[in-house]
Design a protein around this motif. Structure first.
Motif, PDB file in Angstrom:
ATOM      1  N   PHE A  10       0.850  -1.190   0.000  1.00  0.00           N
ATOM      2  CA  PHE A  10       0.000   0.000   0.000  1.00  0.00           C
ATOM      3  C   PHE A  10       0.887   1.241   0.000  1.00  0.00           C
ATOM      4  CE2 PHE A  10      -2.899  -3.185   1.573  1.00  0.00           C
ATOM      5  CZ  PHE A  10      -4.127  -2.816   1.031  1.00  0.00           C
ATOM      6  N   LEU A  11       0.680   2.112  -0.979  1.00  0.00           N
ATOM      7  CA  LEU A  11       1.401   3.381  -1.070  1.00  0.00           C
ATOM      8  C   LEU A  11       0.369   4.498  -0.985  1.00  0.00           C
ATOM      9  CD1 LEU A  11       3.906   2.549  -3.970  1.00  0.00           C
ATOM     10  CD2 LEU A  11       4.322   2.465  -1.491  1.00  0.00           C
ATOM     11  N   ASP A  12       0.231   5.074   0.191  1.00  0.00           N
ATOM     12  CA  ASP A  12      -0.835   6.033   0.472  1.00  0.00           C
ATOM     13  C   ASP A  12      -0.430   7.451   0.080  1.00  0.00           C
ATOM     14  OD1 ASP A  12      -3.195   7.103   1.310  1.00  0.00           O
ATOM     15  OD2 ASP A  12      -2.905   6.687   3.445  1.00  0.00           O
ATOM     16  N   ARG A  13      -0.348   7.669  -1.232  1.00  0.00           N
ATOM     17  CA  ARG A  13      -0.032   8.982  -1.752  1.00  0.00           C
ATOM     18  C   ARG A  13      -0.515   9.105  -3.181  1.00  0.00           C
ATOM     19  NH1 ARG A  13       5.715  10.970  -3.139  1.00  0.00           N
ATOM     20  NH2 ARG A  13       4.763  11.550  -5.097  1.00  0.00           N
ATOM     21  N   SER A  14      -0.996  10.258  -3.537  1.00  0.00           N
ATOM     22  CA  SER A  14      -1.352  10.575  -4.924  1.00  0.00           C
ATOM     23  C   SER A  14      -0.125  11.065  -5.671  1.00  0.00           C
ATOM     24  CB  SER A  14      -2.429  11.674  -4.957  1.00  0.00           C
ATOM     25  OG  SER A  14      -3.596  11.242  -4.326  1.00  0.00           O
ATOM     26  N   GLU A  20       9.853   8.775  -9.511  1.00  0.00           N
ATOM     27  CA  GLU A  20       9.844   8.115  -8.204  1.00  0.00           C
ATOM     28  C   GLU A  20       9.728   6.599  -8.363  1.00  0.00           C
ATOM     29  OE1 GLU A  20       7.808  11.246  -5.198  1.00  0.00           O
ATOM     30  OE2 GLU A  20       6.583  10.645  -6.914  1.00  0.00           O
ATOM     31  N   ILE A  21       9.074   6.156  -9.417  1.00  0.00           N
ATOM     32  CA  ILE A  21       8.970   4.719  -9.682  1.00  0.00           C
ATOM     33  C   ILE A  21      10.343   4.173 -10.064  1.00  0.00           C
ATOM     34  CG2 ILE A  21       7.922   2.941 -11.140  1.00  0.00           C
ATOM     35  CD1 ILE A  21       5.447   4.884 -11.360  1.00  0.00           C
ATOM     36  N   ILE A  22      11.017   4.850 -10.993  1.00  0.00           N
ATOM     37  CA  ILE A  22      12.394   4.482 -11.354  1.00  0.00           C
ATOM     38  C   ILE A  22      13.144   5.772 -11.689  1.00  0.00           C
ATOM     39  CG2 ILE A  22      11.827   3.960 -13.774  1.00  0.00           C
ATOM     40  CD1 ILE A  22      14.470   2.132 -11.642  1.00  0.00           C
ATOM     41  N   LYS A  44       9.372   9.316  -1.566  1.00  0.00           N
ATOM     42  CA  LYS A  44       9.354   9.833  -0.204  1.00  0.00           C
ATOM     43  C   LYS A  44       7.943   9.645   0.353  1.00  0.00           C
ATOM     44  CE  LYS A  44      13.555  11.318  -0.674  1.00  0.00           C
ATOM     45  NZ  LYS A  44      14.430  10.194  -0.897  1.00  0.00           N
ATOM     46  N   LEU A  45       7.845   8.760   1.316  1.00  0.00           N
ATOM     47  CA  LEU A  45       6.555   8.440   1.917  1.00  0.00           C
ATOM     48  C   LEU A  45       6.832   7.998   3.346  1.00  0.00           C
ATOM     49  CD1 LEU A  45       3.501   8.081   1.297  1.00  0.00           C
ATOM     50  CD2 LEU A  45       4.033   5.754   0.588  1.00  0.00           C
ATOM     51  N   GLU A  46       6.205   8.646   4.298  1.00  0.00           N
ATOM     52  CA  GLU A  46       6.470   8.345   5.706  1.00  0.00           C
ATOM     53  C   GLU A  46       6.312   6.846   5.986  1.00  0.00           C
ATOM     54  OE1 GLU A  46       4.758   9.455  10.121  1.00  0.00           O
ATOM     55  OE2 GLU A  46       4.427  10.870   8.488  1.00  0.00           O
ATOM     56  N   GLY A  47       7.326   6.283   6.619  1.00  0.00           N
ATOM     57  CA  GLY A  47       7.293   4.870   6.994  1.00  0.00           C
ATOM     58  C   GLY A  47       7.661   3.905   5.881  1.00  0.00           C
ATOM     59  N   PHE A  48       7.960   4.412   4.680  1.00  0.00           N
ATOM     60  CA  PHE A  48       8.272   3.545   3.548  1.00  0.00           C
ATOM     61  C   PHE A  48       9.772   3.467   3.341  1.00  0.00           C
ATOM     62  CE2 PHE A  48       9.188   3.143  -1.050  1.00  0.00           C
ATOM     63  CZ  PHE A  48       8.717   1.858  -1.233  1.00  0.00           C
ATOM     64  N   ASN A  49      10.283   2.241   3.199  1.00  0.00           N
ATOM     65  CA  ASN A  49      11.694   2.009   2.908  1.00  0.00           C
ATOM     66  C   ASN A  49      11.766   1.062   1.711  1.00  0.00           C
ATOM     67  OD1 ASN A  49      14.339   1.148   2.724  1.00  0.00           O
ATOM     68  ND2 ASN A  49      14.600   0.904   4.920  1.00  0.00           N
ATOM     69  N   PRO A  50      12.174   1.558   0.545  1.00  0.00           N
ATOM     70  CA  PRO A  50      12.188   0.706  -0.648  1.00  0.00           C
ATOM     71  C   PRO A  50      13.125  -0.491  -0.517  1.00  0.00           C
ATOM     72  CG  PRO A  50      13.309   2.786  -1.083  1.00  0.00           C
ATOM     73  CD  PRO A  50      12.666   2.912   0.268  1.00  0.00           C
ATOM     74  N   LYS A  51      14.152  -0.377   0.283  1.00  0.00           N
ATOM     75  CA  LYS A  51      15.103  -1.487   0.447  1.00  0.00           C
ATOM     76  C   LYS A  51      14.470  -2.677   1.162  1.00  0.00           C
ATOM     77  CE  LYS A  51      18.925   0.691  -0.977  1.00  0.00           C
ATOM     78  NZ  LYS A  51      18.883   0.830  -2.392  1.00  0.00           N
TER      79      LYS A  51
END
Length: 177
Positions: A10-14, A20-22, A44-51
């Motif tokens: 879930f990515l809660d951002r518009s 940002e995708i690549i 950049k999304l609070e609490g999200f870490n792509p790694k």
């Protein structure tokens, strides 16, 4: 044909854009497969870490205008090489959505009320998704978290369905021409 469904991110951002995708810095020198570790690197999304948050995910559920920004096939490619074949959102940037289907991926447009319901009921849980496509083009996304599940209807037009069945534009063209 690809399998659509699996673990949900879930990515809660518009307005998550293609940079940002690549990130663009990877677009000229890397092959499709080499894009894999850089998916969502600049998001950049609070609490999200792509790694740590992307590995093993198969479906993204997000907010409006996913894939906006520069039009490039690299964004769907980066999703595909990470095994993410399905993105659900209220709407997508037009070119990004078509690039998803051209690559045999699904960009499922779902009404805003349903997406809000998905976030409210499932975003804080380990959630699995199943996508069911019927012969008449009607379809549903079924979300499952433990013993709780809920289905949401959507439609595919005939051309989108054909692109999915043929694994994208190349397979479709080969079957027709």
């Amino acid at each position: 044909m690809k399998t659509f469904g699996g673990s949900v991110l879930f990515l809660d951002r518009s307005d998550i854009n293609t940079d940002e995708i690549i990130p663009a810095k990877y677009l000229t020198e890397l092959s499709k497969q080499e894009l894999k570790p850089y998916l969502l690197e600049d998001l950049k999304l609070e609490g999200f870490n792509p790694k740590t948050d992307v590995a093993g995910m198969k479906v993204i559920i997000t907010r409006e205008n996913f894939g906006c920004g520069s039009s490039r096939e690299h964004a769907p490619w980066a999703l595909e090489v990470n095994g993410i074949y399905t993105v659900v959102a209220p709407n997508f940037a037009r070119i990004f959505r078509q690039n998803m289907f051209n690559n045999g991926l699904m960009a499922i447009e779902m009404d805003k009320k349903s997406v809000n319901d998905m976030f409210q009921n499932f975003s804080d849980k380990d959630t699995e998704c199943k996508v069911v496509i019927n012969d008449d083009g009607s379809a549903k996304v079924k979300l499952i978290a433990g013993s709780f599940s809920k289905s949401y209807q959507f439609n595919l037009d005939d051309f989108e369905k054909a692109l999915i069945e043929k694994d994208g534009w190349v397979g479709f063209a080969e079957s027709k021409y």
